[in-house]
Design a protein around this motif. Structure first.
Motif, short mmCIF file in Angstrom:
data_model
loop_
_atom_site.label_atom_id
_atom_site.label_comp_id
_atom_site.label_asym_id
_atom_site.label_seq_id
_atom_site.Cartn_x
_atom_site.Cartn_y
_atom_site.Cartn_z
N MET A 18 -4.29 105.84 46.52
CA MET A 18 -3.07 105.86 47.30
C MET A 18 -2.49 104.44 47.37
N ILE A 19 -1.19 104.34 47.22
CA ILE A 19 -0.51 103.05 47.25
C ILE A 19 -0.05 102.77 48.68
N ARG A 20 -0.35 101.59 49.18
CA ARG A 20 0.03 101.22 50.54
C ARG A 20 1.55 101.16 50.66
N ARG A 21 2.08 101.71 51.76
CA ARG A 21 3.51 101.71 52.02
C ARG A 21 3.84 100.68 53.08
N PHE A 22 4.95 99.98 52.88
CA PHE A 22 5.50 99.05 53.87
C PHE A 22 6.91 99.48 54.20
N GLY A 23 7.35 99.15 55.40
CA GLY A 23 8.74 99.40 55.76
C GLY A 23 8.98 100.78 56.33
N GLU A 24 10.20 101.25 56.13
CA GLU A 24 10.67 102.49 56.74
C GLU A 24 9.91 103.72 56.23
N THR A 25 9.73 104.67 57.12
CA THR A 25 9.17 105.97 56.75
C THR A 25 10.26 106.76 56.02
N PRO A 26 9.91 107.44 54.93
CA PRO A 26 10.94 108.22 54.24
C PRO A 26 11.53 109.29 55.16
N GLU A 27 12.83 109.49 55.04
CA GLU A 27 13.51 110.47 55.87
C GLU A 27 13.29 111.87 55.31
N PRO A 28 12.87 112.81 56.16
CA PRO A 28 12.67 114.19 55.70
C PRO A 28 13.97 114.75 55.11
N GLY A 29 13.84 115.41 53.96
CA GLY A 29 15.01 116.02 53.33
C GLY A 29 15.83 115.10 52.45
N ARG A 30 15.62 113.79 52.52
CA ARG A 30 16.37 112.86 51.67
C ARG A 30 15.69 112.76 50.31
N LYS A 31 16.50 112.79 49.25
CA LYS A 31 15.95 112.65 47.90
C LYS A 31 15.86 111.17 47.54
N TYR A 32 14.67 110.74 47.16
CA TYR A 32 14.43 109.36 46.73
C TYR A 32 14.11 109.34 45.24
N THR A 33 14.68 108.39 44.53
CA THR A 33 14.40 108.20 43.11
C THR A 33 13.32 107.13 42.97
N ARG A 34 12.26 107.46 42.24
CA ARG A 34 11.17 106.49 42.06
C ARG A 34 11.61 105.41 41.08
N ARG A 35 11.45 104.15 41.50
CA ARG A 35 11.78 103.00 40.65
C ARG A 35 10.60 102.05 40.64
N VAL A 36 10.00 101.87 39.48
CA VAL A 36 8.86 100.96 39.34
C VAL A 36 9.40 99.59 38.95
N GLY A 37 8.93 98.57 39.66
CA GLY A 37 9.36 97.21 39.37
C GLY A 37 8.20 96.24 39.42
N VAL A 38 8.47 95.04 38.91
CA VAL A 38 7.47 93.97 38.87
C VAL A 38 8.00 92.78 39.66
N TYR A 39 7.11 92.11 40.41
CA TYR A 39 7.50 91.00 41.28
C TYR A 39 6.43 89.93 41.20
N ALA A 40 6.83 88.67 41.39
CA ALA A 40 5.91 87.57 41.14
C ALA A 40 5.75 86.63 42.33
N LEU A 41 4.48 86.30 42.61
CA LEU A 41 4.13 85.16 43.44
C LEU A 41 4.07 83.98 42.47
N LEU A 42 4.88 82.96 42.70
CA LEU A 42 4.97 81.83 41.78
C LEU A 42 4.67 80.54 42.54
N PRO A 43 3.38 80.21 42.69
CA PRO A 43 3.00 79.04 43.48
C PRO A 43 3.06 77.74 42.70
N ARG A 44 3.42 76.69 43.40
CA ARG A 44 3.29 75.31 42.91
C ARG A 44 2.96 74.47 44.13
N GLY A 45 1.73 73.97 44.16
CA GLY A 45 1.28 73.24 45.35
C GLY A 45 1.30 74.18 46.54
N ALA A 46 1.90 73.73 47.63
CA ALA A 46 1.97 74.53 48.86
C ALA A 46 3.22 75.39 48.93
N SER A 47 3.99 75.46 47.83
CA SER A 47 5.26 76.18 47.83
C SER A 47 5.23 77.39 46.91
#
Length: 147
Positions: free
Chosen positions: A1-30
């Motif tokens: 199971m994939i952990r969910r963050f944010g809003e609970t899906p609204e019953p009856g609303r159609k959601y389109t699944r979109r897979v994306g990639v995101y990056a943590l890009l560290p340099r030093g403390a930033s």
């Protein structure tokens, strides 16, 4: 199971699944982040959707470059989360499945090519509180704690 963050899906609303990639890009403390100024402003981990026929790693390199102007190296997947949200730029209710990578920012090649995006270096401790969605904040917090 994939952990969910944010809003609970609204019953009856159609959601389109979109897979994306995101990056943590560290340099030093930033971390290198992107600020989407329209319709925002919204501070985000750089990344976005995987195009049809595109590998996640290729998409990660493309999206980071488009949103920050930086090239990256050594991407390594560190986790996944999902969130349900409205995407005004696509007029779409989406179930976003977010594949999170950590990579090394190598070189700034120029300004972001994605409209309404600005590259931002931010102290990781500040990013933990200022990123625009709970999933991004969670992975920034994990990175700060040694992931």
């Amino acid at each position: 199971m994939i952990r969910r963050f944010g809003e609970t899906p609204e019953p009856g609303r159609k959601y389109t699944r979109r897979v994306g990639v995101y990056a943590l890009l560290p340099r030093g403390a930033s971390l290198l982040l992107t600020c989407q100024t329209e319709p925002g402003p919204d501070l985000q981990l750089p990344g976005g959707g995987i195009d049809a026929g595109e590998s996640p790693i290729f998409a990660l390199h493309r999206e980071v470059f488009e949103e920050t102007g930086w090239s990256i190296a050594d991407p390594r997947r560190v986790g996944t989360f999902r969130r349900f949200t409205y995407m005004p730029e696509y007029d779409l209710w989406a179930e976003k499945v977010c594949l999170i990578y950590r990579a090394r920012p190598v070189q700034r090649k120029g300004p972001p090519t994605e409209p309404f995006h600005e590259a931002v270096w931010m102290n990781t401790g500040d990013a933990v509180h200022m990123l625009g969605n709970a999933g991004d904040r969670h992975f920034a917090r994990l990175h700060l704690s040694g992931l």
